[in-house]
Design a protein around this motif. Structure first.
Motif, PDB file in Angstrom:
ATOM      1  N   LEU A 255       0.873  -1.180   0.000  1.00 49.33           N
ATOM      2  CA  LEU A 255       0.000   0.000   0.000  1.00 49.33           C
ATOM      3  C   LEU A 255       0.904   1.222   0.000  1.00 49.33           C
ATOM      4  CD1 LEU A 255      -2.779   1.368   0.274  1.00 49.33           C
ATOM      5  CD2 LEU A 255      -2.512   1.186   2.744  1.00 49.33           C
ATOM      6  N   ASN A 256       0.903   1.927  -1.136  1.00 47.13           N
ATOM      7  CA  ASN A 256       1.722   3.144  -1.228  1.00 47.13           C
ATOM      8  C   ASN A 256       0.885   4.309  -0.693  1.00 47.13           C
ATOM      9  OD1 ASN A 256       3.567   5.055  -1.796  1.00 47.13           O
ATOM     10  ND2 ASN A 256       3.459   4.868  -4.035  1.00 47.13           N
ATOM     11  N   SER A 257       1.067   4.579   0.607  1.00 46.13           N
ATOM     12  CA  SER A 257       0.210   5.582   1.245  1.00 46.13           C
ATOM     13  C   SER A 257       0.925   6.924   1.343  1.00 46.13           C
ATOM     14  CB  SER A 257      -0.180   5.101   2.650  1.00 46.13           C
ATOM     15  OG  SER A 257       0.893   5.309   3.529  1.00 46.13           O
ATOM     16  N   GLU A 258       0.181   7.926   1.789  1.00 49.58           N
ATOM     17  CA  GLU A 258       0.761   9.273   1.922  1.00 49.58           C
ATOM     18  C   GLU A 258       1.815   9.335   3.013  1.00 49.58           C
ATOM     19  OE1 GLU A 258      -2.143  12.334   2.277  1.00 49.58           O
ATOM     20  OE2 GLU A 258      -3.035  11.918   0.316  1.00 49.58           O
ATOM     21  N   ILE A 259       1.851   8.303   3.882  1.00 40.78           N
ATOM     22  CA  ILE A 259       2.880   8.303   4.924  1.00 40.78           C
ATOM     23  C   ILE A 259       4.009   7.314   4.591  1.00 40.78           C
ATOM     24  CG2 ILE A 259       1.325   9.064   6.754  1.00 40.78           C
ATOM     25  CD1 ILE A 259       1.238   6.100   7.685  1.00 40.78           C
ATOM     26  N   GLY A 260       3.963   6.766   3.379  1.00 36.80           N
ATOM     27  CA  GLY A 260       5.011   5.835   2.956  1.00 36.80           C
ATOM     28  C   GLY A 260       4.421   4.473   2.626  1.00 36.80           C
ATOM     29  N   LEU A 261       5.306   3.516   2.320  1.00 36.58           N
ATOM     30  CA  LEU A 261       4.847   2.178   1.946  1.00 36.58           C
ATOM     31  C   LEU A 261       4.392   1.418   3.186  1.00 36.58           C
ATOM     32  CD1 LEU A 261       7.539   0.984  -0.655  1.00 36.58           C
ATOM     33  CD2 LEU A 261       5.244   1.857  -1.105  1.00 36.58           C
ATOM     34  N   LEU A 262       3.212   0.824   3.093  1.00 34.70           N
ATOM     35  CA  LEU A 262       2.701   0.028   4.219  1.00 34.70           C
ATOM     36  C   LEU A 262       2.542  -1.416   3.754  1.00 34.70           C
ATOM     37  CD1 LEU A 262      -0.064   2.416   5.678  1.00 34.70           C
ATOM     38  CD2 LEU A 262       2.249   2.059   6.549  1.00 34.70           C
ATOM     39  N   GLU A 263       2.954  -2.338   4.615  1.00 40.40           N
ATOM     40  CA  GLU A 263       2.872  -3.763   4.273  1.00 40.40           C
ATOM     41  C   GLU A 263       1.407  -4.221   4.268  1.00 40.40           C
ATOM     42  OE1 GLU A 263       5.299  -5.695   3.412  1.00 40.40           O
ATOM     43  OE2 GLU A 263       7.003  -4.384   3.875  1.00 40.40           O
ATOM     44  N   ILE A 264       1.125  -5.157   3.372  1.00 42.54           N
ATOM     45  CA  ILE A 264      -0.215  -5.752   3.357  1.00 42.54           C
ATOM     46  C   ILE A 264      -0.082  -7.190   3.837  1.00 42.54           C
ATOM     47  CG2 ILE A 264      -2.088  -6.537   1.832  1.00 42.54           C
ATOM     48  CD1 ILE A 264      -1.593  -4.055   0.132  1.00 42.54           C
ATOM     49  N   ASP A 265      -1.035  -7.602   4.665  1.00 41.90           N
ATOM     50  CA  ASP A 265      -0.986  -8.947   5.237  1.00 41.90           C
ATOM     51  C   ASP A 265      -1.001 -10.002   4.128  1.00 41.90           C
ATOM     52  OD1 ASP A 265      -1.101 -10.926   7.221  1.00 41.90           O
ATOM     53  OD2 ASP A 265      -3.271 -11.089   6.886  1.00 41.90           O
ATOM     54  N   GLU A 266      -0.163 -11.005   4.294  1.00 40.54           N
ATOM     55  CA  GLU A 266       0.027 -12.072   3.298  1.00 40.54           C
ATOM     56  C   GLU A 266      -1.310 -12.698   2.896  1.00 40.54           C
ATOM     57  OE1 GLU A 266       2.488 -13.360   0.885  1.00 40.54           O
ATOM     58  OE2 GLU A 266       3.441 -12.055   2.385  1.00 40.54           O
ATOM     59  N   THR A 267      -2.201 -12.907   3.872  1.00 38.18           N
ATOM     60  CA  THR A 267      -3.462 -13.623   3.590  1.00 38.18           C
ATOM     61  C   THR A 267      -4.401 -12.819   2.690  1.00 38.18           C
ATOM     62  OG1 THR A 267      -4.416 -12.689   5.593  1.00 38.18           O
ATOM     63  CG2 THR A 267      -3.407 -14.862   5.804  1.00 38.18           C
ATOM     64  N   ARG A 268      -4.163 -11.524   2.588  1.00 38.09           N
ATOM     65  CA  ARG A 268      -5.071 -10.681   1.793  1.00 38.09           C
ATOM     66  C   ARG A 268      -4.520 -10.398   0.394  1.00 38.09           C
ATOM     67  NH1 ARG A 268      -6.051  -5.959   6.242  1.00 38.09           N
ATOM     68  NH2 ARG A 268      -7.775  -6.911   7.368  1.00 38.09           N
TER      69      ARG A 268
END
Lengths: 370, 303
Positions: A255-268
């Motif tokens: 997830l490339n968010s306005e606060i930086g890259l955020l990890e996405i849970d493997e299961t999703r």
């Protein structure tokens, strides 16, 4: 049987639509809360169920009977009002038996019910007092007793705790839960207070601007909000919302968010690949943002973000922290009081990818909750 | 020896009395005026034209008058019948308009219009309407208009008999003054929390039961005010009986009759009748308050 079914129900005040084609099914014996901000139509809906407001569209069934045109006095419902609406000229006892007198009940049966309800709600000894001679909490119990003795199919409660102080409210909540367990009546409770709703209800109908946002158990509402409104309204403090885009970077979905890259849970990830390139709004509860210094182990779904602490509100066991990400976006999170942080400090926090809710910015629906 | 602070009122005490000072001239005026009028009334009532004082001769003269006895009974009936009638009429009108409905404000204004018409005008209109010769009421009852059936064959002399003349006067009085009662009662009904009606509804109470158990007990103060104020007005009534039942006196018109019509020979008797009227008002107020208390106990709950 006291099941209640609402189908496509509508209410207008002039041209203004107050309730917009709302559907709701409440099982017999269930404790359901209509929760929403002021003006969302929850009290209007309750009054429509009670027969105090006309139904402009749709159908209402109480105990299997279509009730649209049944007058309030014949609906086999009882209601506790926000102001309690106790008759000021009648004693506690006569307030309680008023409905029974109206129905022409025998004196013996009337006193049998009175003898049942007085100890149930701890009102012994107050029978001959006038409403002005008892406390707010006692008035609330008298109003509840007055409703319970009628043995209604459905009990409607319109913000009955809003006039009580915090301590009394907590006691009253426990009492209401106890009474519900004992009498097993279908209860529809209206409040704008999510704590009351979460504490007492088996299911909560979250309402906003006359329509139903989500109808679920308290746990499901908290863990799986279906709309941004639900995520914002349920949980205290309300969720943080961070705009971003689902992207594939170095072969990984992030997830490339306005606060930086955020990890996405493997299961999703498999499911979210279909949304690659789409704009989303990430909803993150303050309880799911954790100071890095307090966590010894790392998860693959954790993202590290730096922020500045602006305000700390001490809540005793923990603090509510208001901060700002480096891009200037405000953020709220909770932290233990023994953690190492102070105002104006820069701290690193962890955001667990498993706890991020993703919403479509246009429909405001949760794209993860199918 | 007392200190200076104890001898003179404290500043705080003076400050608490200060706001009342502007009322002193009004209080002085009212007390003096009341005292002068009442004391002169008492003097006239218990003296004679020959200068005897104190004496019960004037009272004896009044009680011996057939006109006084008739006027007393008529006035008593006027109060006993007229006050409750005005209360019932006022309550009925208030019940009609207490709930919001389309054009309510216009209907309310229509109900208040009689109050704007001077009593003399209303009485004169009724004089014409109830005229024995060509009066509108006789024409209606004789079936001269399409909208009303033929009820009587010959014209009725409404003002020619004591009870019909006083009844017409009472109709005029009630019609003119009922908006006052309506407004007082409407204020009482509107002061009731609407959630009480909703609560009663959800507990199975129909319209009649809501009126009996919720409205009526809670407007007892308004009813008391109506009974108190309107009964005083009924006792004092002058213009309607004066115009519409000139030959059949109430106490109010008897005073004028004794003072004016008999060449001023009976001014002491007129004063005594006025004193009786004041006494009647005081007694009736006490009786009404007692009755209101009984009604309050009946309609509200015994604990």
């Amino acid at each position: 049987m006291s099941e209640l079914i609402i189908k496509n129900i509508q209410k207008f005040y002039g041209d203004h639509k107050v309730i917009d084609k709302l559907d709701l099914q409440i099982n017999s014996g269930e404790f359901v809360t209509l929760l929403g901000p002021s003006g969302c139509g929850k009290t209007t809906l309750l009054r429509m169920i009670a027969g105090l407001e006309t139904i402009d569209g749709g159908e209402l069934y109480i105990g299997g009977r279509k009730a649209n045109n049944i007058p309030a006095q014949k609906r086999r419902i009882a209601m506790v009002f926000q102001s309690y609406a106790l008759f000021p000229h009648m004693s506690v006892k006569n307030n309680i038996v008023f409905g029974l007198r109206i129905k022409g009940m025998e004196l013996h049966d009337m006193f049998t019910r009175l003898d049942w309800v007085l100890p149930l709600l701890g009102l012994e000894g107050l029978e001959n007092r006038l409403p002005r001679e008892i406390s707010g909490g006692q008035r609330q119990r008298v109003a509840l007793a007055r409703a319970l003795v009628l043995d209604p199919d459905v009990l409607l409660l319109d913000e009955p705790l809003s006039n009580l102080d915090t301590a009394l409210r907590e006691m009253a909540m426990e009492e209401l839960k106890r009474v519900h367990r004992q009498v097993g009546k279908t209860i529809i409770y209206v409040t704008h207070n999510q704590a009351e709703a979460m504490t007492m209800s088996e299911r909560i109908a979250v309402m906003n601007a006359g329509h139903l946002e989500q109808y679920d158990t308290p746990g499901a509402l908290y863990r799986h909000p279906r709309t941004m409104f639900s995520a914002e309204f349920i949980g205290s403090p309300s969720a943080n919302f961070i705009p971003g885009t689902i992207e594939i970077k170095n072969g990984e979905l992030v997830l490339n968010s306005e606060i930086g890259l955020l990890e996405i849970d493997e299961t999703r990830k498999d499911y979210l690949r279909n949304f690659s390139g789409r704009s989303v709004v990430a909803g993150i509860r303050p309880q799911d943002i954790i100071l890095s210094s307090t966590r010894t182990h790392r998860r693959a779904s954790d993202s590290h973000v730096t922020l500045g602490v602006e305000l700390i509100e001490n809540h005793g066991d923990r603090s509510f922290v208001l901060g700002r990400f480096e891009n200037g976006l405000p953020v709220r999170f909770m932290a233990a009081n023994d953690s190492d942080y102070r105002t104006d400090a820069r701290v690193e926090v962890l955001i667990d990818g498993r706890c991020i809710h993703l919403f479509d910015p246009e429909t405001r629906q949760n794209i993860l909750e199918k | 020896m007392k200190s200076g602070q104890e001898q003179f009122p404290s500043a705080a005490r003076l400050k608490s009395i200060l706001p009342l000072w502007p009322l002193l001239p009004a209080a002085f005026y009212l007390i003096t005026f009341l005292f002068v009028v009442l004391s002169y009334l008492l003097y006239l009532s218990f003296s004679t034209a020959s200068g005897a004082f104190p004496t019960l001769a004037t009272a004896g003269n009044v009680f011996a008058m057939n006109e006084f006895r008739q006027a007393f009974v008529s006035t008593l009936l006027f109060v006993i019948v007229g006050t409750p009638l005005e209360l019932v009429a006022g309550l009925a009108l208030a019940m009609l308009i207490y709930k919001p409905f389309f054009l309510r404000s216009i209907v309310r204004t229509l109900f208040i219009i009689p109050l704007a018409v001077p009593g003399l005008v209303t009485a004169t209109l009724l004089f014409i309407i109830f005229d024995s010769n060509g009066g509108f009421m006789n024409h209606i009852l004789m079936g001269k208009y399409w909208f009303f059936p033929h009820v009587i064959r010959h014209a009725v002399d409404w003002r020619g008999a004591q009870w019909s003349a006083l009844s017409v006067a009472m109709i005029g009085k009630i019609w003119r003054d009922v908006p006052i009662s309506m407004l007082i009662l409407l204020g009482g009904i509107n002061a009731i929390d609407p959630e009480l009606f909703d609560a009663a509804k959800t507990m199975g109470a129909g319209l009649r039961q809501r009126f009996r158990y919720v409205i009526l007990p809670l407007i007892i103060p308004a009813i008391s005010s109506v009974l108190l104020l309107r009964s005083i007005e009924m006792w004092k009534e002058f213009i309607f009986p004066y115009i519409l039942a000139g030959r059949y006196h109430l106490l109010g018109t008897l005073i004028e009759f004794l003072y004016m019509e008999w060449g001023g020979k009976y001014e002491h008797e007129a004063a005594f009748v006025a004193l009786v009227l004041v006494g009647c008002i005081v007694v009736s107020v006490a009786v009404f308050m007692f009755l209101v208390d009984i009604v309050r106990r009946m309609v509200s709950d015994v604990r």
